[in-house]
Enzyme design. Structure first.
Site, short mmCIF file in Angstrom:
data_model
loop_
_atom_site.label_atom_id
_atom_site.label_comp_id
_atom_site.label_asym_id
_atom_site.label_seq_id
_atom_site.Cartn_x
_atom_site.Cartn_y
_atom_site.Cartn_z
N TYR A 91 0.84 -1.21 0.00
CA TYR A 91 0.00 0.00 0.00
C TYR A 91 0.87 1.26 0.00
O TYR A 91 0.63 2.19 -0.78
CB TYR A 91 -0.94 -0.01 1.22
CG TYR A 91 -1.85 1.19 1.25
CD1 TYR A 91 -2.85 1.35 0.29
CD2 TYR A 91 -1.68 2.19 2.21
CE1 TYR A 91 -3.66 2.47 0.30
CE2 TYR A 91 -2.50 3.31 2.23
CZ TYR A 91 -3.49 3.44 1.27
OH TYR A 91 -4.29 4.55 1.27
N LYS B 90 1.18 4.27 -2.91
CA LYS B 90 0.92 5.71 -2.68
C LYS B 90 2.18 6.53 -2.95
O LYS B 90 2.08 7.70 -3.36
CB LYS B 90 0.37 5.92 -1.27
CG LYS B 90 -1.05 5.37 -1.10
CD LYS B 90 -2.05 6.05 -2.06
CE LYS B 90 -3.47 5.57 -1.89
NZ LYS B 90 -4.45 6.28 -2.75
C1 8X3 Z 1 -4.69 5.75 4.70
C2 8X3 Z 1 -3.81 6.08 5.83
O1 8X3 Z 1 -2.01 5.36 7.47
O2 8X3 Z 1 -3.82 3.77 7.09
O3 8X3 Z 1 -4.20 6.09 3.46
O4 8X3 Z 1 -2.10 4.11 5.45
S1 8X3 Z 1 -2.90 4.74 6.44
#
Ligand code: 8X3
Length: 267
Positions: free
Chosen positions: A168, A172
């Site tokens: 993830y 990003k």
């Molecule tokens: C969402 C925030 O910190 O759970 O994008 O990755 S986090």
């Protein structure tokens, strides 16, 4: 002129495409744009869940009878569907002014070595390839008129990678890199590239991440007050409604109990 009147004037009759618009930040952004424009705009709402999308559209039309909405079932991870979707927009929706690249997800919180191959592919296909493909399909429309806004949803995860976020966070970080390149490449145009990077926002995000485990999802936010989707929607609409020469390039948004991806005060 008041802030609200200026925003309404700047949004008047704009065509706004939002991906992932059936819930969470995407839905809240649709509502916030509609409110800021007093319904005087055209929304293209896309998401995988057509019924949820239809419900969002119906409630917006109820609140703003003049609003025009084109809702389309679209899974941004299906690369081959994106260009046809843009090519087949009805003429009154085809000249897009604002693209909100919101569709995205986290799946799991496993350490590297234990991450499901299907989760790796799904996150990259949605958060990275989906965002890139939608942007590429819409960009010619913006270039032709030398005008348009691209709002990419990044995350604190793209700036401050944390254990369990191997994929993830990487997706990003990719969004951030892509936004930077795009802004540089478009320097000689009036096209704006805005990135909004949320911290903890309570939506279906954690429920999706923990694959329906409501207790784990809830535990993410216990002991602290997270942001809500509307907080991020307000910032997106604020960015888009600035004077054309103003680019709020990157915005990192935390709830007050958060100071980094992992530094969260749980009183
Ligand atoms: C969402 C925030 O910190 O759970 O994008 O990755 S986090």
């Amino acid at each position: 002129m008041s802030y609200g009147a200026k925003a309404a004037e700047r949004l008047a009759n704009k065509i706004i495409l939002i991906t992932g618009a059936s819930s969470g930040i995407g839905e809240a952004t649709a509502r916030e744009f509609a409110a800021a424009a007093n319904g005087n705009l055209r929304l293209i709402l896309t998401a995988r869940r057509q019924e949820r999308l239809a419900a969002v559209s119906a409630s917006l039309i109820k609140s703003y009878p003049a609003i025009k909405i084109h809702s389309v079932q679209l899974d941004v991870s299906k690369a081959e569907t994106i260009q046809p979707f843009v090519d087949n927009l009805p003429s009154e929706f085809s000249d897009i002014d604002v693209l909100v690249n919101n569709a995205g997800k986290a799946l799991g919180k496993d350490n590297i070595g234990n991450i499901l191959e299907s989760d790796i592919a799904d996150m990259f296909q949605t958060n990275v390839l989906g965002l890139i493909n939608v942007t590429q399909a819409v960009l010619p429309i913006f270039k032709k008129k030398n005008y348009g806004d691209i709002i990419n949803l990044g995350s604190i995860a793209g700036r401050d990678p944390y254990p369990g976020g191997g994929i993830y966070c990487a997706t990003k970080a990719s969004v951030k890199s892509f936004s930077h390149v795009l802004r540089k490449e478009l320097i000689n145009t009036k096209i704006r590239v805005l990135e909004v990077d949320p911290g903890a926002v309570e939506t279906e995000f954690s429920e999706v991440r923990f694959k329906g485990d409501k207790d784990l999802a809830k535990a993410t936010y216990t002991g602290m007050e997270p942001l809500i989707a509307e907080d991020i929607a307000e910032i997106i609409v604020f960015g888009v409604t600035r004077r054309q020469n103003t680019v709020i390039a990157e915005t990192l948004v935390f709830p007050s109990a958060q100071a980094s991806a992992t530094h969260v005060y749980k009183g």
